[in-house]
Design a protein around this motif. Structure first.
Motif, short mmCIF file in Angstrom:
data_model
loop_
_atom_site.label_atom_id
_atom_site.label_comp_id
_atom_site.label_asym_id
_atom_site.label_seq_id
_atom_site.Cartn_x
_atom_site.Cartn_y
_atom_site.Cartn_z
N THR A 21 -7.52 -10.86 -15.89
CA THR A 21 -8.49 -9.71 -16.37
C THR A 21 -8.19 -8.72 -15.36
O THR A 21 -7.22 -8.75 -14.72
N LEU A 22 -8.88 -7.71 -15.81
CA LEU A 22 -8.94 -6.54 -15.03
C LEU A 22 -8.97 -6.72 -13.44
O LEU A 22 -8.23 -6.21 -12.74
N GLY A 23 -9.99 -7.62 -13.15
CA GLY A 23 -10.34 -8.20 -11.92
C GLY A 23 -9.12 -8.61 -11.10
O GLY A 23 -9.17 -8.88 -9.99
N ASP A 24 -8.17 -9.47 -11.81
CA ASP A 24 -7.15 -10.31 -11.44
C ASP A 24 -5.89 -9.52 -11.01
O ASP A 24 -5.00 -9.92 -10.27
N LEU A 25 -5.97 -8.08 -11.54
CA LEU A 25 -4.97 -7.15 -11.24
C LEU A 25 -4.76 -6.85 -9.81
O LEU A 25 -5.75 -6.96 -9.19
N PRO A 26 -3.60 -6.53 -9.09
CA PRO A 26 -3.38 -6.02 -7.86
C PRO A 26 -4.35 -5.07 -7.63
O PRO A 26 -4.67 -4.17 -8.63
N PRO A 27 -4.80 -4.95 -6.28
CA PRO A 27 -5.55 -3.70 -5.77
C PRO A 27 -4.74 -2.36 -6.20
O PRO A 27 -3.35 -2.23 -6.13
N ALA A 28 -5.59 -1.43 -6.38
CA ALA A 28 -4.89 0.11 -6.75
C ALA A 28 -4.17 0.50 -5.45
O ALA A 28 -3.17 1.39 -5.70
N ASN A 29 -4.55 0.07 -4.14
CA ASN A 29 -3.60 0.52 -3.13
C ASN A 29 -2.55 -0.40 -2.87
O ASN A 29 -2.08 -0.25 -1.69
#
Length: 95
Positions: A21-29
């Protein structure tokens, strides 16, 4: 909320075969791009969870860098993502 956003999937199948899910993706930083993180971003774009532009903006990637990840997966699977950009440039120059 745009129509495009409403039609997006809530999850895609990630590189490990698990839902992503979007929440599982790596952090933006994220600054350290290990194989799994690169593969997750590619899976998200391919599955429609993120657009290419959104992924590039979120992770400060060039389109060329993202496409190189995608080509590496297509050509060599996940191990292809081990190749660093410097190694890719050197192999291209040797050809």
């Amino acid at each position: 909320m745009s129509i495009e956003r409403k039609m997006r999937p809530t999850h895609v199948i990630g590189p490990t075969g698990e839902p992503l899910t979007l929440g599982d993706l790596p952090p933006a930083n994220t600054r350290r791009w290990v194989i799994r993180r690169k593969a997750e971003v590619v899976a998200a774009v391919r599955g429609g969870l993120l657009s290419l532009d959104e992924a590039c903006q979120r992770y400060t990637l060039s389109v060329e860098e993202f496409l190189s990840w995608q080509r590496a997966i297509d050509r060599d699977g996940l191990p292809g993502l081990r190749t660093t950009r410097v190694q890719q440039y050197r192999s291209a120059e040797a050809r």
